[in-house]
Write a protein that holds these residues in place. Structure first.
Motif, PDB file in Angstrom:
ATOM      1  N   MET A   1       0.853  -1.172   0.000  1.00 49.47           N
ATOM      2  CA  MET A   1       0.000   0.000   0.000  1.00 49.47           C
ATOM      3  C   MET A   1       0.899   1.235   0.000  1.00 49.47           C
ATOM      4  O   MET A   1       1.836   1.339   0.782  1.00 49.47           O
ATOM      5  CB  MET A   1      -0.917  -0.014   1.228  1.00 49.47           C
ATOM      6  N   SER A   2       0.567   2.168  -0.852  1.00 49.68           N
ATOM      7  CA  SER A   2       1.379   3.376  -0.954  1.00 49.68           C
ATOM      8  C   SER A   2       1.116   4.294   0.242  1.00 49.68           C
ATOM      9  O   SER A   2       0.053   4.222   0.874  1.00 49.68           O
ATOM     10  CB  SER A   2       1.066   4.106  -2.256  1.00 49.68           C
ATOM     11  N   PRO A   3       2.061   5.160   0.549  1.00 52.48           N
ATOM     12  CA  PRO A   3       1.860   6.072   1.689  1.00 52.48           C
ATOM     13  C   PRO A   3       0.663   7.004   1.513  1.00 52.48           C
ATOM     14  O   PRO A   3      -0.020   7.333   2.481  1.00 52.48           O
ATOM     15  CB  PRO A   3       3.163   6.865   1.745  1.00 52.48           C
ATOM     16  N   ILE A   4       0.393   7.406   0.292  1.00 53.92           N
ATOM     17  CA  ILE A   4      -0.743   8.305   0.052  1.00 53.92           C
ATOM     18  C   ILE A   4      -2.061   7.564   0.294  1.00 53.92           C
ATOM     19  O   ILE A   4      -2.986   8.104   0.905  1.00 53.92           O
ATOM     20  CB  ILE A   4      -0.680   8.882  -1.374  1.00 53.92           C
ATOM     21  N   ALA A   5      -2.152   6.318  -0.146  1.00 49.11           N
ATOM     22  CA  ALA A   5      -3.361   5.537   0.087  1.00 49.11           C
ATOM     23  C   ALA A   5      -3.541   5.255   1.574  1.00 49.11           C
ATOM     24  O   ALA A   5      -4.666   5.290   2.089  1.00 49.11           O
ATOM     25  CB  ALA A   5      -3.300   4.233  -0.700  1.00 49.11           C
ATOM     26  N   LEU A   6      -2.455   4.990   2.268  1.00 45.91           N
ATOM     27  CA  LEU A   6      -2.524   4.757   3.708  1.00 45.91           C
ATOM     28  C   LEU A   6      -2.975   6.012   4.443  1.00 45.91           C
ATOM     29  O   LEU A   6      -3.808   5.941   5.349  1.00 45.91           O
ATOM     30  CB  LEU A   6      -1.165   4.290   4.228  1.00 45.91           C
ATOM     31  N   LEU A   7      -2.440   7.154   4.050  1.00 43.68           N
ATOM     32  CA  LEU A   7      -2.842   8.421   4.666  1.00 43.68           C
ATOM     33  C   LEU A   7      -4.319   8.710   4.397  1.00 43.68           C
ATOM     34  O   LEU A   7      -5.045   9.161   5.300  1.00 43.68           O
ATOM     35  CB  LEU A   7      -1.970   9.566   4.145  1.00 43.68           C
ATOM     36  N   SER A   8      -4.777   8.434   3.191  1.00 39.65           N
ATOM     37  CA  SER A   8      -6.193   8.639   2.867  1.00 39.65           C
ATOM     38  C   SER A   8      -7.085   7.736   3.713  1.00 39.65           C
ATOM     39  O   SER A   8      -8.141   8.160   4.177  1.00 39.65           O
ATOM     40  CB  SER A   8      -6.449   8.364   1.393  1.00 39.65           C
ATOM     41  N   LEU A   9      -6.652   6.504   3.925  1.00 40.95           N
ATOM     42  CA  LEU A   9      -7.414   5.578   4.755  1.00 40.95           C
ATOM     43  C   LEU A   9      -7.467   6.048   6.211  1.00 40.95           C
ATOM     44  O   LEU A   9      -8.522   6.005   6.848  1.00 40.95           O
ATOM     45  CB  LEU A   9      -6.816   4.173   4.674  1.00 40.95           C
ATOM     46  N   VAL A  10      -6.358   6.530   6.717  1.00 39.15           N
ATOM     47  CA  VAL A  10      -6.319   7.027   8.099  1.00 39.15           C
ATOM     48  C   VAL A  10      -7.222   8.249   8.249  1.00 39.15           C
ATOM     49  O   VAL A  10      -7.967   8.363   9.224  1.00 39.15           O
ATOM     50  CB  VAL A  10      -4.866   7.340   8.521  1.00 39.15           C
ATOM     51  N   ILE A  11      -7.184   9.143   7.282  1.00 41.09           N
ATOM     52  CA  ILE A  11      -8.029  10.337   7.329  1.00 41.09           C
ATOM     53  C   ILE A  11      -9.504   9.941   7.291  1.00 41.09           C
ATOM     54  O   ILE A  11     -10.330  10.489   8.027  1.00 41.09           O
ATOM     55  CB  ILE A  11      -7.673  11.306   6.188  1.00 41.09           C
ATOM     56  N   LEU A  12      -9.862   8.982   6.465  1.00 41.74           N
ATOM     57  CA  LEU A  12     -11.244   8.514   6.384  1.00 41.74           C
ATOM     58  C   LEU A  12     -11.697   7.908   7.709  1.00 41.74           C
ATOM     59  O   LEU A  12     -12.794   8.199   8.186  1.00 41.74           O
ATOM     60  CB  LEU A  12     -11.393   7.490   5.265  1.00 41.74           C
ATOM     61  N   ILE A  13     -10.849   7.106   8.323  1.00 41.37           N
ATOM     62  CA  ILE A  13     -11.200   6.477   9.596  1.00 41.37           C
ATOM     63  C   ILE A  13     -11.361   7.519  10.695  1.00 41.37           C
ATOM     64  O   ILE A  13     -12.306   7.464  11.492  1.00 41.37           O
ATOM     65  CB  ILE A  13     -10.154   5.410   9.978  1.00 41.37           C
ATOM     66  N   VAL A  14     -10.476   8.507  10.739  1.00 38.56           N
ATOM     67  CA  VAL A  14     -10.567   9.564  11.748  1.00 38.56           C
ATOM     68  C   VAL A  14     -11.826  10.395  11.531  1.00 38.56           C
ATOM     69  O   VAL A  14     -12.535  10.734  12.489  1.00 38.56           O
ATOM     70  CB  VAL A  14      -9.299  10.444  11.740  1.00 38.56           C
ATOM     71  N   ASN A  15     -12.152  10.713  10.286  1.00 38.89           N
ATOM     72  CA  ASN A  15     -13.374  11.478   9.995  1.00 38.89           C
ATOM     73  C   ASN A  15     -14.630  10.713  10.406  1.00 38.89           C
ATOM     74  O   ASN A  15     -15.559  11.288  10.981  1.00 38.89           O
ATOM     75  CB  ASN A  15     -13.451  11.830   8.513  1.00 38.89           C
ATOM     76  N   LYS A  16     -14.673   9.424  10.127  1.00 40.96           N
ATOM     77  CA  LYS A  16     -15.844   8.627  10.506  1.00 40.96           C
ATOM     78  C   LYS A  16     -15.938   8.491  12.033  1.00 40.96           C
ATOM     79  O   LYS A  16     -17.038   8.522  12.590  1.00 40.96           O
ATOM     80  CB  LYS A  16     -15.792   7.249   9.850  1.00 40.96           C
ATOM     81  N   ALA A  17     -14.807   8.353  12.709  1.00 35.58           N
ATOM     82  CA  ALA A  17     -14.827   8.270  14.172  1.00 35.58           C
ATOM     83  C   ALA A  17     -15.326   9.581  14.773  1.00 35.58           C
ATOM     84  O   ALA A  17     -16.119   9.575  15.729  1.00 35.58           O
ATOM     85  CB  ALA A  17     -13.440   7.933  14.699  1.00 35.58           C
ATOM     86  N   PHE A  18     -14.885  10.701  14.218  1.00 36.65           N
ATOM     87  CA  PHE A  18     -15.366  11.999  14.690  1.00 36.65           C
ATOM     88  C   PHE A  18     -16.855  12.150  14.413  1.00 36.65           C
ATOM     89  O   PHE A  18     -17.602  12.673  15.241  1.00 36.65           O
ATOM     90  CB  PHE A  18     -14.570  13.128  14.032  1.00 36.65           C
ATOM     91  N   ALA A  19     -17.309  11.663  13.254  1.00 41.09           N
ATOM     92  CA  ALA A  19     -18.736  11.735  12.921  1.00 41.09           C
ATOM     93  C   ALA A  19     -19.567  10.908  13.891  1.00 41.09           C
ATOM     94  O   ALA A  19     -20.655  11.325  14.295  1.00 41.09           O
ATOM     95  CB  ALA A  19     -18.961  11.271  11.481  1.00 41.09           C
ATOM     96  N   VAL A  20     -19.070   9.751  14.292  1.00 46.12           N
ATOM     97  CA  VAL A  20     -19.786   8.923  15.259  1.00 46.12           C
ATOM     98  C   VAL A  20     -19.860   9.638  16.609  1.00 46.12           C
ATOM     99  O   VAL A  20     -20.909   9.668  17.255  1.00 46.12           O
ATOM    100  CB  VAL A  20     -19.121   7.536  15.404  1.00 46.12           C
ATOM    101  N   ALA A  21     -18.749  10.229  17.030  1.00 42.13           N
ATOM    102  CA  ALA A  21     -18.733  10.946  18.311  1.00 42.13           C
ATOM    103  C   ALA A  21     -19.698  12.129  18.294  1.00 42.13           C
ATOM    104  O   ALA A  21     -20.416  12.365  19.275  1.00 42.13           O
ATOM    105  CB  ALA A  21     -17.315  11.418  18.618  1.00 42.13           C
ATOM    106  N   VAL A  22     -19.733  12.861  17.200  1.00 43.04           N
ATOM    107  CA  VAL A  22     -20.644  14.005  17.089  1.00 43.04           C
ATOM    108  C   VAL A  22     -22.089  13.525  17.061  1.00 43.04           C
ATOM    109  O   VAL A  22     -22.967  14.152  17.676  1.00 43.04           O
ATOM    110  CB  VAL A  22     -20.297  14.849  15.841  1.00 43.04           C
ATOM    111  N   LEU A  23     -22.370  12.416  16.391  1.00 44.76           N
ATOM    112  CA  LEU A  23     -23.725  11.878  16.360  1.00 44.76           C
ATOM    113  C   LEU A  23     -24.180  11.462  17.759  1.00 44.76           C
ATOM    114  O   LEU A  23     -25.305  11.768  18.166  1.00 44.76           O
ATOM    115  CB  LEU A  23     -23.814  10.682  15.412  1.00 44.76           C
TER     116      LEU A  23
END
Length: 100
Positions: free
Chosen positions: A1-23
Motif C-alpha cells: 500500500m502506498s503512503p498516500i493511500a494509507l494516509l487517505s485511509l487514516v483520514i477517512l477512519i478519523v473522519n468517521k470516528a469523529f462523525a460517530v462521536a458528534v452523532l
C-alpha cells in the motif's frame, strides 16, 4: 500500500470516528432537551425548549447524514459539534438544576 493511500485511509477512519462521536453527542443533547420541561428553560433564562429541541434535532439529522453518506465535510461536523456542545456545556447544567 502506498503512503498516500494509507494516509487517505487514516483520514477517512478519523473522519468517521469523529462523525460517530458528534452523532452520539447530538443525540444525547436531543434526548436531554426533550426530557426537560418548558419551565426549566424559562426559569434558567435560556431560549425556549422548542428552540433547543429544533437545534439539537437538526444537529442529530445532519450528523447522521454525514455519517451515512459519502459526503464528509469537516466544516459541517464542526458546526454540529459546536451547536450540540453549547447545549451540553451551557444549557443542560442550567436546565438540569431546575426541575419541577
Amino acid at each position: 500500500m502506498s503512503p498516500i493511500a494509507l494516509l487517505s485511509l487514516v483520514i477517512l477512519i478519523v473522519n468517521k470516528a469523529f462523525a460517530v462521536a458528534v452523532l452520539v453527542m447530538s443525540a444525547w443533547a436531543l434526548l436531554t432537551a426533550l426530557q426537560a420541561t418548558d419551565y426549566a428553560f424559562t426559569s434558567a433564562g435560556k431560549r425556549t425548549k422548542g428552540f433547543w429541541v429544533a437545534v439539537t434535532a437538526g444537529c442529530t439529522v445532519v450528523s447522521a447524514l454525514i455519517l451515512l453518506t459519502p459526503f464528509n465535510s469537516l466544516l459541517f461536523q464542526l458546526i454540529v459539534a459546536v451547536a450540540a456542545g453549547v447545549f451540553m456545556a451551557d444549557v443542560r447544567p442550567a436546565v438540569r438544576v431546575r426541575r419541577r
